[in-house]
Design a protein around this motif. Structure first.
Motif, PDB file in Angstrom:
ATOM      1  N   ALA A 123       0.835  -1.194   0.000  1.00 57.43           N
ATOM      2  CA  ALA A 123       0.000   0.000   0.000  1.00 57.43           C
ATOM      3  C   ALA A 123       0.875   1.251   0.000  1.00 57.43           C
ATOM      4  O   ALA A 123       2.054   1.201   0.365  1.00 57.43           O
ATOM      5  N   THR A 124       0.288   2.357  -0.410  1.00 63.02           N
ATOM      6  CA  THR A 124       0.968   3.649  -0.366  1.00 63.02           C
ATOM      7  C   THR A 124       0.011   4.708   0.167  1.00 63.02           C
ATOM      8  O   THR A 124      -1.204   4.610  -0.010  1.00 63.02           O
ATOM      9  N   VAL A 125       0.575   5.690   0.821  1.00 63.02           N
ATOM     10  CA  VAL A 125      -0.167   6.872   1.255  1.00 63.02           C
ATOM     11  C   VAL A 125       0.637   8.099   0.867  1.00 63.02           C
ATOM     12  O   VAL A 125       1.831   8.186   1.171  1.00 63.02           O
ATOM     13  N   ARG A 126      -0.002   9.028   0.178  1.00 66.02           N
ATOM     14  CA  ARG A 126       0.598  10.328  -0.098  1.00 66.02           C
ATOM     15  C   ARG A 126       0.007  11.354   0.856  1.00 66.02           C
ATOM     16  O   ARG A 126      -1.197  11.350   1.094  1.00 66.02           O
ATOM     17  N   SER A 127       0.865  12.215   1.366  1.00 70.19           N
ATOM     18  CA  SER A 127       0.428  13.225   2.331  1.00 70.19           C
ATOM     19  C   SER A 127       0.917  14.602   1.918  1.00 70.19           C
ATOM     20  O   SER A 127       2.067  14.760   1.476  1.00 70.19           O
ATOM     21  N   PHE A 128       0.043  15.591   2.070  1.00 66.75           N
ATOM     22  CA  PHE A 128       0.437  16.983   1.939  1.00 66.75           C
ATOM     23  C   PHE A 128       0.949  17.477   3.279  1.00 66.75           C
ATOM     24  O   PHE A 128       0.384  17.162   4.333  1.00 66.75           O
ATOM     25  N   HIS A 129       2.008  18.275   3.253  1.00 64.45           N
ATOM     26  CA  HIS A 129       2.477  18.974   4.446  1.00 64.45           C
ATOM     27  C   HIS A 129       1.902  20.383   4.405  1.00 64.45           C
ATOM     28  O   HIS A 129       2.159  21.140   3.472  1.00 64.45           O
ATOM     29  N   ILE A 130       1.085  20.709   5.392  1.00 64.26           N
ATOM     30  CA  ILE A 130       0.421  22.003   5.430  1.00 64.26           C
ATOM     31  C   ILE A 130       0.833  22.748   6.699  1.00 64.26           C
ATOM     32  O   ILE A 130       1.380  22.162   7.630  1.00 64.26           O
ATOM     33  N   HIS A 131       0.587  24.043   6.722  1.00 64.47           N
ATOM     34  CA  HIS A 131       0.827  24.790   7.953  1.00 64.47           C
ATOM     35  C   HIS A 131      -0.105  24.258   9.036  1.00 64.47           C
ATOM     36  O   HIS A 131      -1.294  24.042   8.804  1.00 64.47           O
ATOM     37  N   ALA A 132       0.437  24.024  10.211  1.00 65.42           N
ATOM     38  CA  ALA A 132      -0.341  23.433  11.298  1.00 65.42           C
ATOM     39  C   ALA A 132      -1.579  24.265  11.588  1.00 65.42           C
ATOM     40  O   ALA A 132      -1.466  25.458  11.852  1.00 65.42           O
ATOM     41  N   PRO A 133      -2.777  23.648  11.492  1.00 67.22           N
ATOM     42  CA  PRO A 133      -4.002  24.396  11.781  1.00 67.22           C
ATOM     43  C   PRO A 133      -4.091  24.758  13.253  1.00 67.22           C
ATOM     44  O   PRO A 133      -3.522  24.079  14.109  1.00 67.22           O
ATOM     45  N   GLY A 134      -4.807  25.823  13.546  1.00 66.92           N
ATOM     46  CA  GLY A 134      -4.907  26.278  14.927  1.00 66.92           C
ATOM     47  C   GLY A 134      -6.071  25.684  15.684  1.00 66.92           C
ATOM     48  O   GLY A 134      -6.334  26.075  16.815  1.00 66.92           O
ATOM     49  N   HIS A 135      -6.797  24.737  15.053  1.00 69.25           N
ATOM     50  CA  HIS A 135      -7.997  24.194  15.687  1.00 69.25           C
ATOM     51  C   HIS A 135      -7.882  22.685  15.914  1.00 69.25           C
ATOM     52  O   HIS A 135      -8.860  21.954  15.824  1.00 69.25           O
ATOM     53  N   LEU A 136      -6.670  22.210  16.220  1.00 71.12           N
ATOM     54  CA  LEU A 136      -6.494  20.790  16.464  1.00 71.12           C
ATOM     55  C   LEU A 136      -7.280  20.360  17.696  1.00 71.12           C
ATOM     56  O   LEU A 136      -7.291  21.051  18.714  1.00 71.12           O
ATOM     57  N   VAL A 137      -7.940  19.212  17.573  1.00 68.85           N
ATOM     58  CA  VAL A 137      -8.733  18.674  18.670  1.00 68.85           C
ATOM     59  C   VAL A 137      -7.878  17.681  19.443  1.00 68.85           C
ATOM     60  O   VAL A 137      -7.322  16.740  18.867  1.00 68.85           O
ATOM     61  N   ALA A 138      -7.761  17.869  20.743  1.00 67.82           N
ATOM     62  CA  ALA A 138      -6.969  16.954  21.561  1.00 67.82           C
ATOM     63  C   ALA A 138      -7.653  15.595  21.640  1.00 67.82           C
ATOM     64  O   ALA A 138      -8.878  15.505  21.722  1.00 67.82           O
ATOM     65  N   TRP A 139      -6.849  14.504  21.599  1.00 67.15           N
ATOM     66  CA  TRP A 139      -7.422  13.183  21.751  1.00 67.15           C
ATOM     67  C   TRP A 139      -8.043  13.060  23.135  1.00 67.15           C
ATOM     68  O   TRP A 139      -7.463  13.506  24.128  1.00 67.15           O
ATOM     69  N   PRO A 140      -9.213  12.437  23.250  1.00 66.28           N
ATOM     70  CA  PRO A 140      -9.788  12.201  24.589  1.00 66.28           C
ATOM     71  C   PRO A 140      -8.861  11.322  25.421  1.00 66.28           C
ATOM     72  O   PRO A 140      -8.091  10.525  24.883  1.00 66.28           O
ATOM     73  N   VAL A 141      -8.936  11.462  26.724  1.00 69.88           N
ATOM     74  CA  VAL A 141      -8.049  10.706  27.595  1.00 69.88           C
ATOM     75  C   VAL A 141      -8.790   9.655  28.419  1.00 69.88           C
ATOM     76  O   VAL A 141      -8.179   8.901  29.159  1.00 69.88           O
ATOM     77  N   ASP A 142     -10.128   9.602  28.310  1.00 68.64           N
ATOM     78  CA  ASP A 142     -10.880   8.618  29.084  1.00 68.64           C
ATOM     79  C   ASP A 142     -11.304   7.458  28.191  1.00 68.64           C
ATOM     80  O   ASP A 142     -10.906   7.357  27.037  1.00 68.64           O
ATOM     81  N   SER A 143     -12.108   6.539  28.733  1.00 70.30           N
ATOM     82  CA  SER A 143     -12.649   5.392  27.997  1.00 70.30           C
ATOM     83  C   SER A 143     -11.556   4.513  27.398  1.00 70.30           C
ATOM     84  O   SER A 143     -11.636   4.090  26.256  1.00 70.30           O
ATOM     85  N   THR A 144     -10.510   4.252  28.168  1.00 74.67           N
ATOM     86  CA  THR A 144      -9.425   3.424  27.657  1.00 74.67           C
ATOM     87  C   THR A 144      -9.694   1.932  27.836  1.00 74.67           C
ATOM     88  O   THR A 144      -9.067   1.109  27.204  1.00 74.67           O
ATOM     89  N   GLY A 145     -10.629   1.571  28.731  1.00 72.38           N
ATOM     90  CA  GLY A 145     -10.902   0.163  28.981  1.00 72.38           C
ATOM     91  C   GLY A 145     -11.954  -0.393  28.053  1.00 72.38           C
ATOM     92  O   GLY A 145     -12.521   0.306  27.221  1.00 72.38           O
ATOM     93  N   GLY A 146     -12.218  -1.694  28.196  1.00 74.42           N
ATOM     94  CA  GLY A 146     -13.257  -2.326  27.406  1.00 74.42           C
ATOM     95  C   GLY A 146     -12.778  -2.751  26.046  1.00 74.42           C
ATOM     96  O   GLY A 146     -11.587  -2.827  25.758  1.00 74.42           O
ATOM     97  N   THR A 147     -13.738  -3.035  25.175  1.00 73.27           N
ATOM     98  CA  THR A 147     -13.450  -3.473  23.814  1.00 73.27           C
ATOM     99  C   THR A 147     -14.252  -2.644  22.827  1.00 73.27           C
ATOM    100  O   THR A 147     -15.289  -2.069  23.174  1.00 73.27           O
ATOM    101  N   PRO A 148     -13.804  -2.560  21.559  1.00 78.72           N
ATOM    102  CA  PRO A 148     -14.568  -1.812  20.554  1.00 78.72           C
ATOM    103  C   PRO A 148     -15.927  -2.471  20.302  1.00 78.72           C
ATOM    104  O   PRO A 148     -16.142  -3.638  20.649  1.00 78.72           O
ATOM    105  N   PRO A 149     -16.876  -1.739  19.704  1.00 83.32           N
ATOM    106  CA  PRO A 149     -18.165  -2.340  19.347  1.00 83.32           C
ATOM    107  C   PRO A 149     -17.970  -3.592  18.501  1.00 83.32           C
ATOM    108  O   PRO A 149     -16.987  -3.724  17.774  1.00 83.32           O
ATOM    109  N   ALA A 150     -18.913  -4.509  18.594  1.00 81.39           N
ATOM    110  CA  ALA A 150     -18.753  -5.820  17.956  1.00 81.39           C
ATOM    111  C   ALA A 150     -18.809  -5.747  16.437  1.00 81.39           C
ATOM    112  O   ALA A 150     -18.101  -6.478  15.749  1.00 81.39           O
ATOM    113  N   THR A 151     -19.661  -4.873  15.886  1.00 81.37           N
ATOM    114  CA  THR A 151     -19.847  -4.846  14.436  1.00 81.37           C
ATOM    115  C   THR A 151     -19.057  -3.713  13.804  1.00 81.37           C
ATOM    116  O   THR A 151     -18.824  -2.663  14.417  1.00 81.37           O
TER     117      THR A 151
END
Length: 270
Positions: A123-151
């Motif tokens: 596989a290949t992925v091409r990426s553009f390098h852009i100026h860092a946007p000012g509206h980055l959303v921080a990854w949530p830090v909770d809900s680390t336990g359990g398993t993903p939905p079944a389907t």
């Protein structure tokens, strides 16, 4: 690295095993995952894995004031890929990515996909390098336990809208969990959804009326603009040709505004 379940990578069960500027490795589980349009086993989650790991190795090449966004994604699978994956579903698919060529417009990451130590695709992925946007959303830090939905349908927050014949439609429901750090649907989620609708469009209406045995061989995706889930957001596909041994389908992601955000072409063989 394990990701929280309320992130797109955590929802899809992706784990990053190794990361550096020269080599990134990650895995994704595929056990029991089926196309919600056809109920058949699917390779669609591999698009999520490829977008993550190929994008990550390109991300390491950014400057301090840059960010990366996917512009193209391509996957080529061996004829026996689906058989190997479904024969031992408890074994995750592992992707290894390396930078290919110099950084530039459309920096390229090259990936190998393996299952149980056997190569099943590139596989290949091409990426553009852009100026860092000012509206980055921080990854949530909770809900680390359990398993993903079944389907897979629940993991991707999609809903069947149309199935059967030579076309297929999935709705993309609004869900912040499947969004990336700039607040749009994660590129791996949308690429996987395009595989789902395109392969479903090839599952019916072949020369003998069955479409049985059609296996995805290649998927090529172009990211045109930002895509968000919404009341009218959807993935659509139509078969261009269904023959005795091969088929080709086109797919697109359409946003709430009616604009085409992603396009894809899928080729499958019996």
């Amino acid at each position: 690295m394990h990701y929280p379940l309320n992130t797109p990578l955590g929802r899809m069960g992706v784990q990053t095993l190794e990361e550096s500027p020269d080599r990134c490795v990650a895995s994704i589980p595929v056990a029991g995952l089926r196309n919600p349009l056809t109920s058949a086993p699917t390779v669609a989650p591999l698009a999520m894995l490829v977008d993550h790991i190929g994008g990550l190795v390109n991300h390491y090449r950014r400057a301090d004031d840059e960010w990366t966004v996917s512009s193209e994604l391509a996957i080529e699978l061996t004829p026996h890929a689906l058989d190997l994956i479904t024969a031992t579903p408890e074994v995750p698919v592992v992707a290894t990515a390396r930078p290919f060529g110099p950084k530039g417009t459309g920096s390229l990451g090259l990936c190998e996909l393996a299952h149980g130590g056997r190569l099943v695709g590139t596989a290949t992925v091409r990426s553009f390098h852009i100026h860092a946007p000012g509206h980055l959303v921080a990854w949530p830090v909770d809900s680390t336990g359990g398993t993903p939905p079944a389907t897979l349908e629940d993991r991707m927050s999609v809903q069947v809208a149309e199935a059967g014949g030579r076309s297929a439609v999935l709705r993309q429901l609004p869900d912040p969990v499947i969004n990336n750090s700039i607040g749009i649907v994660h590129g791996g989620v949308s690429a996987a959804a395009l595989e789902l609708v395109a392969s479903a469009a090839l599952s019916d209406g072949s020369g003998d009326g069955s479409g049985d045995g059609m296996r995805t061989a290649s998927l090529r995706v172009n990211y045109l603009r930002q895509f968000r889930g919404g009341a009218e957001s959807r993935y659509e596909a139509r078969a261009l040709r269904i023959g005795r041994r091969s088929g080709v389908a086109d797919a697109q992601a359409i946003g709430d505004d009616g604009q085409v955000a992603l396009v894809a072409r899928l080729t499958a063989y019996r």
